[in-house]
Design an enzyme around this catalytic site. Sequence first.
Site, PDB file in Angstrom:
ATOM      1  N   GLY A 247      89.507  75.440 -30.067  1.00 50.71           N
ATOM      2  CA  GLY A 247      90.478  75.845 -31.068  1.00 50.71           C
ATOM      3  C   GLY A 247      91.746  76.393 -30.439  1.00 50.71           C
ATOM      4  CD  GLU A 487      82.357  82.591 -32.841  1.00 49.85           C
ATOM      5  OE1 GLU A 487      81.707  83.083 -31.908  1.00 49.85           O
ATOM      6  OE2 GLU A 487      83.588  82.405 -32.775  1.00 49.85           O
TER       7      GLU A 487
END
Length: 698
Positions: A247, A487
Amino acid sequence: MGPQFHHHDSHSGAAAATRRAQILANHLVLHNEPPPSSQQYPTTLSSNVCLSYSPPELTETISFDTKEMRRLLDAHHIAEREWLFGLIEGNELFNPVKKGGKVYVMPDVNQPFQQQREMNMRRIKYLFDKGVHKGFYTEAADSGAEAYMRNLALQEVLRTYDISLGVQMALHLFLWGSYIKFLGTKHHQEKWLKATESYEIIGCIAMSELGHGSNLQATETVATYDSSTEEFVVNTPCESAQKHMIGLAANYATHALVFAQLHTNGRNQGLHGFLVQIRDANGKTCPNIRIADCGPKNGLNGIDNGQIWFENVRIPRENLLNGVADVLPDGRYVAKIKEPRERHGQQLAPLTIGRVIVSTSAIYKTKVSLAIAIRYALSRRAFSVTPNGPEVLLLDYPSHQRRLLPLLVKTYAMSFAGNWLKVTFTKREPQSYKAVVVFSVAFKAIFTWHSMRTLQECREACGAQGMMAHNRLGLMVAESDAQVTYEGDNNLLLQQVSRTLVSEFLAAKKHNRPLKELGLEHMNEPSPVIPPQLSSSILRSSQFQIAALRLRERDLLHRFASEVSKHQFRGETKDQAINLAYHLYKELSKAFTERMILQLTIEAEEGVSAGPIKNVLALVRSLYALICIEEDETFLRYGHLSAKNAATVREEVTKLSSELRPHALALVSSFGIPDSFLAPIAFDWVEAYSWPSVSGAH
């Protein structure tokens, strides 16, 4: 019998032919003429009264103070939340859309993905200029947990508007910044943190690779120390080692925290983090670095995910984040934590904040979907249940209550649990750190799965309207899907939880000592017993509810430990033994997490004085506990519930859903989400789809 033919006399046949001819003539006429009189073709049709929207506030009873309930749910920084809601509502950057006499703010996800990214950065600049996340590290250092809680509240608001926007800011400020703060030392913090919070630089986390995502120990990127120049040389040795789906990497990041195997003096010392500049101040890619764009995704297209390759990229020795271990100028490796596995765990510790944010923010997106779907169900009618009777509100159908209200109470319970997690994280002490890590992992998995299930159910509960982009529900499903993967993959996270639980249990058993952490103290007591016959009063007792969930948890932990020990006795490694017991680890982790959520919900209820809110919270708590029991087959599989008692639980869930129905509007109103963050079907959907509204006519 053969087909039945109905014969008409010639007079009636001629009349019917005349009527048909006249109808056709009316379709063909090109000038305005009055329609033929009713004597020419009498009709049996009569006009019906058209449907009209009735705001649920006119008929629904609000039995408790929704502002007070919101204070329980949000728990902190409500004024700051309202301030940020207002900033978003008041600026054209946030794509205000007028429909049905109201204005809604929502990102335009139908834009090309590059344009969505550009809008994200423009919004971030606007929010930064207005002071959102201001002084994230320099000022937060002075006010500690208070400032961190404020920033968590602002993240929850940002993701209520757009997950991409919140994630974009969190990747840079919360993750990149946290790594520098917690794994760096003083010179890193002085050099990098001020530039981070001011956006002079933009950082990304270059962790995942094409060949390895969850298994970070097998990372293939290499950083080799050159003592002659006191530099690390970073390389991507093969295609599978490329940093992948990173990202902020495709367009905006100027720096990357690159996770690589640290090689020095001929030895691999394992995974470490290195600060590497990947673009210059003009946005040009730095020498010996290649960056590619991952392109459009199923959702979150406001985030620029990219691929990165390194070829003999040299960085100063000081760019190693050396809070856990360091390399001296001569190449000697100095570890502050000697055990490699523990050292590896510390390298990944800052990921905890990411999981805290993902967990709590997932619940806020869930609140949006429930507020939309329940408000719609309180104004949309379908079918009559009596001859010539009025159509019935969707939420008055027991089936619709069963679809939405259990999800609503789970969202309430997870809100209370999420608030506890935030406080525990921001005020963590060394003795509580294990709990923070384990519960952030467990909550991330259970909360995000709940979020996806709720979003999809709400989308379906609104029928075709749930598919319309401006009603947000379908888009939220697509935008939220990634949260079960980033995550940490949820299945692997729950395996991590069960691994910790079985280690704690076996260690306590081996050393003949009581369990003292993770809320497992109840296992030191005698096993609870479920009564042979369950009544409504027993099922609604918090003592029964927590006992039932503890019984399930302890039984599954015993079974899992027994299974792991059996495989180890046969010569398997502990890791392989846990893999072979896979059929139990997910059930155990879920039982552990749901027990903790119920425990925290009970504590929230106990903190409220007697009155209407406490009464409603008792219903919320009871429905949450019983839906956990009803949905988990282990209660039946392992004999904790008889078939008769299981049926009694199911009946009680239906009763509780019915009793909670009158409070549905008040419960979603207590979320405190501004109207502009919801959708047209949450309000006057008749006006929203009227001709003047859709045509622009006034």
